[in-house]
Design an enzyme around this catalytic site. Structure first.
Site, PDB file in Angstrom:
ATOM      1  N   ILE A   1      -6.921   9.717  -6.715  1.00  0.00           N
ATOM      2  CA  ILE A   1      -8.033   9.836  -5.765  1.00  0.00           C
ATOM      3  C   ILE A   1      -7.589  10.288  -4.382  1.00  0.00           C
ATOM      4  O   ILE A   1      -8.418  10.462  -3.497  1.00  0.00           O
ATOM      5  CB  ILE A   1      -8.810   8.509  -5.632  1.00  0.00           C
ATOM      6  CG1 ILE A   1      -7.882   7.364  -5.206  1.00  0.00           C
ATOM      7  CG2 ILE A   1      -9.524   8.164  -6.924  1.00  0.00           C
ATOM      8  CD1 ILE A   1      -8.603   6.059  -4.926  1.00  0.00           C
TER       9      ILE A   1
ATOM     10  N   SER B   1       0.846   9.242   3.349  1.00  0.00           N
ATOM     11  CA  SER B   1       2.022   9.748   4.037  1.00  0.00           C
ATOM     12  C   SER B   1       3.218   9.861   3.104  1.00  0.00           C
ATOM     13  O   SER B   1       4.009  10.782   3.209  1.00  0.00           O
ATOM     14  CB  SER B   1       2.380   8.823   5.204  1.00  0.00           C
ATOM     15  OG  SER B   1       1.353   8.785   6.158  1.00  0.00           O
TER      16      SER B   1
ATOM     17  N   LYS C   1      -1.538   2.845  -3.700  1.00  0.00           N
ATOM     18  CA  LYS C   1      -0.623   3.858  -3.162  1.00  0.00           C
ATOM     19  C   LYS C   1       0.699   3.732  -3.909  1.00  0.00           C
ATOM     20  O   LYS C   1       1.365   2.705  -3.850  1.00  0.00           O
ATOM     21  CB  LYS C   1      -0.402   3.674  -1.671  1.00  0.00           C
ATOM     22  CG  LYS C   1       0.569   4.711  -1.088  1.00  0.00           C
ATOM     23  CD  LYS C   1       0.928   4.433   0.363  1.00  0.00           C
ATOM     24  CE  LYS C   1      -0.189   4.828   1.289  1.00  0.00           C
ATOM     25  NZ  LYS C   1       0.246   4.799   2.713  1.00  0.00           N
TER      26      LYS C   1
ATOM     27  N   ASP D   1      -1.070   8.004  14.018  1.00  0.00           N
ATOM     28  CA  ASP D   1      -1.444   9.143  13.173  1.00  0.00           C
ATOM     29  C   ASP D   1      -2.949   9.157  12.937  1.00  0.00           C
ATOM     30  O   ASP D   1      -3.413   9.325  11.812  1.00  0.00           O
ATOM     31  CB  ASP D   1      -0.694   9.078  11.842  1.00  0.00           C
ATOM     32  CG  ASP D   1      -0.623  10.437  11.146  1.00  0.00           C
ATOM     33  OD1 ASP D   1      -0.862  11.461  11.827  1.00  0.00           O
ATOM     34  OD2 ASP D   1      -0.325  10.477   9.940  1.00  0.00           O
TER      35      ASP D   1
END
Length: 659
Positions: free
Chosen positions: A400, A404, A423, A522
């Protein structure tokens, strides 16, 4: 005619006065695709021995082929509106009629697509005929009209399609079993042709559909696992939810075993299977697998966290379950533990990644005894035994997104049915570079340490983590919808009203982070998630940093800040490597505003090096020309060259642009 089911063939025989042969046709599973190949000799085998009746059949068949019966199709366009159109299978004529009903012109500028769970499929003329004349095709009720130049439906059109799809029963693929005699005569392509097309193209931006849709199409999102296992998981989740409602809290426990398809388990390398208390020794001693980390922390970086026993009431609604309500309820008695990201090893002054006993993440993974391909009672029994296992089994689904340091998969807690974003970082992919590997582990340890501390409605919630011999899994809250960057790619720039709403929510998340001394570093569209109800979640803390309060490291004479972040969103002080403060995120927030308003990153005419040069020369990004005065003032404040002059997130929340 070609796409008639056996039931529709029976109805057609009745309409032409040949109902006495229906039983014979049904016994031989004759469908529309077989009718063109029937001849007088084959009709005799089907019971039509009378030549006159046979000729009558062939005449009516030819008429049906030339003048097919009309069907009703429903088209979606113009921000979720629907129109019904009668069609005889002609793609261009039907599209022209549909466009006229939507007050759209020039059929050459539009095409038709359908949504299939998490995918978008463009429809060819041949596939359009299949949909028209297959009465069981669910796509008949949700054909989406899109521009040919940008063949992607709007968010409203897609939402409407999902709503219709949720209300439909799952489409059943037709399986024919012809008699041996007919099978030997009819062409193989006719016997095996499938009505539904499986060439669905996934979203380029990794769409995250709502949990209700995943529940109704669960096999599509977990394609490597047997449906019986998935159904059992949902059944267990309903049963567990009823029992948990009567208790004061729910212990999330340690994430451990991944339930793997049988083929994956056979090829799986050996993995770490050890209790958490022994992990420090296992990892620290295995210096060949985990390289030393040059950067040391003295004293070791230690972060207070809580066992994932409960969750604040404000976050209960954010947990996405498959078919059940949120499981997590606060009991008010959370036990704290210490999470030691780095510790001294016996190998000199270098530091290695290790975790203390009792920390909330469990870096353990092992193949599950559950066999997704089995249909015996083994599936039933194993999931029921999970309560006695301290680690939580989970199921990996579709890809999906990307973060990073790795890819993000849809995951599901095999016991509770809770959906998760997992992740996954493949450690072997960086084994060729020890320095890069060390930095990767450093960043991941920092990300986990930060995530464990965070609990806010606009921050993606951390659930747990585990480690095996080839990859690290970080389990996060599943956010249906997608990233701001993905939405901009699909739908174009946002209206200023929507930008205000999204930025206000982002500021609330930043205010929370900054109050805890955390700089995200970020902030950009790709790291801002929007759920299907419009709630913002800040994600991807891979390079975030916790600042030492009252530290002099960010001032002259301190350690030189690292050059981290995405080039186009970098603040001048980051480019010049002079300091990192929470004001760095404020500059990036201004860049995010420009990104939302223009659907382009700041400095769109520059490559990365040119953008870095312009930022270093204190050249501001160009503001959009058609924005309000309050938006201009907001941007001017966020783009103050001197970071000390930029307002805080709390101050910006009272700015007219968002207040």
């Amino acid at each position: 005619m070609e796409y008639y089911t056996s039931k529709e063939v029976a109805e057609w025989l009745k309409s032409i006065g040949l109902e006495k042969y229906i039983e014979q046709f049904s016994q031989n599973n004759i469908e529309g695709r077989h009718l063109n190949h029937l001849t007088l000799p084959l009709l005799k085998d089907l019971g039509i021995e009378n030549t006159a009746k046979g000729k009558q059949f062939l005449k009516q068949r030819d008429y049906l082929r030339e003048f097919p019966r009309p069907c009703i199709l429903r088209f979606i366009a113009c921000n979720g509106q629907t129109r019904a159109v009668q069609s005889r299978g002609d793609y261009q004529k039907t599209l022209a009629i549909a466009l006229k009903k939507f007050s759209l012109e020039d059929a050459s500028k539009f095409i038709v697509c359908v949504s299939q769970s998490s995918r978008i499929k463009l429809i060819t003329e041949e596939e359009f005929k299949q949909i028209c004349f297959n009465s069981s095709s669910p796509e008949r009720d949700r054909l989406i009209i899109v521009p040919k130049e940008k063949p992607c439906p709007s968010f409203e059109d897609l939402r409407r399609s999902w709503e219709i799809e949720l209300a439909q029963p799952a489409a059943l693929s037709s399986q024919s079993s012809l008699s041996p005699k007919l099978s030997s005569v009819l062409p193989t392509s006719t016997q095996k042709r499938s009505v539904r097309s499986n060439n669905a193209k996934p979203f380029e931006s990794y769409q995250r559909p709502p949990s209700e849709l995943i529940n109704s199409r669960i096999s599509d999102f977990f394609p490597d696992h047997q449906p019986k296992l998935l159904e059992k998981t949902i059944s267990n989740s309903l049963r567990r939810n009823l029992s948990i409602r009567t208790s004061q809290g729910h212990n999330l426990g340690n994430f451990g075993q991944e339930i793997l398809p049988r083929s994956s388990r056979r090829a799986r390398p050996s993995e770490l299977v050890c209790p958490l208390s022994s992990l420090r020794i296992s990892v620290a001693e295995d210096v060949n697998r985990l390289p030393r980390i040059d950067r040391g922390f003295d004293p070791p970086l230690t972060v207070s966290s809580t066992q994932r026993i409960s969750r604040p009431p404000s976050l209960q609604k954010s947990i996405t379950m498959v078919g059940v309500e949120p499981l997590y309820q606060s009991n008010g008695n959370e036990k704290s533990s210490k999470y030691n990201v780095f510790s001294e090893s016996a190998h000199g002054n270098h530091q290695v990644l290790s975790f203390s006993p009792g920390s909330s993440p469990s870096f353990i993974e092992q193949p599950s005894p559950i066999s997704p391909t089995s249909t015996t009672s083994e599936d039933t029994n194993t999931l029921e035994e999970d309560t006695d296992d301290q680690s939580i089994k989970w199921i990996r689904g579709a890809l999906i997104g990307s973060g990073s340091f790795g890819q993000v998969y849809l995951g599901m807690n095999a016991s509770s049915g809770e959906l998760m974003a997992v992740k996954q970082v493949i450690l072997d992919s960086v084994s060729e570079s020890k320095d890069r590997h060390a930095k990767l582990l450093d960043a991941l340890a920092g990300e986990i340490a930060l995530l464990q501390e965070l609990s806010h409605e606009h921050i993606v919630q951390y659930l747990g983590s585990n480690l095996n011999s080839d990859h690290l899994n970080i389990f996060l809250e599943y956010v249906p919808g997608g990233s701001v960057a993905g939405l901009l790619t699909m739908y174009g720039s946002f209206e200023e009203t929507l930008v205000k709403n999204f930025i206000k929510q982002t500021l609330k998340g930043l205010e929370y982070l900054h109050s805890r001394g955390i700089v995200h570093r970020d902030i950009k569209g790709a790291n801002i998630l929007v759920d299907n109800k419009g709630k913002i979640k800040i994600s991807d803390f891979g390079i975030s940093k916790k600042l030492e309060l009252n530290s002099t490291s960010t001032k002259t004479g301190g350690a030189r800040p690292s050059f981290q972040g995405s080039s186009f969103w970098m603040a001048p002080e980051v480019v010049k490597q002079t300091m990192h403060t929470e004001k760095t995120d404020i500059w990036s927030l201004g860049c995010l505003v420009i990104e939302m308003l223009t659907s382009k990153h700041p400095y769109p005419n520059c490559d990365q090096m040119q953008a870095i040069f312009r930022i270093g020369e204190n050249i501001l990004p160009e503001f959009p020309s058609n924005i309000s005065s309050s938006a201009i003032d907001f941007l001017e404040k966020t783009f103050a060259i001197d970071c000390n002059l930029r307002p805080t997130a709390s101050e910006l929340l009272s700015h007219p642009f968002v207040s």
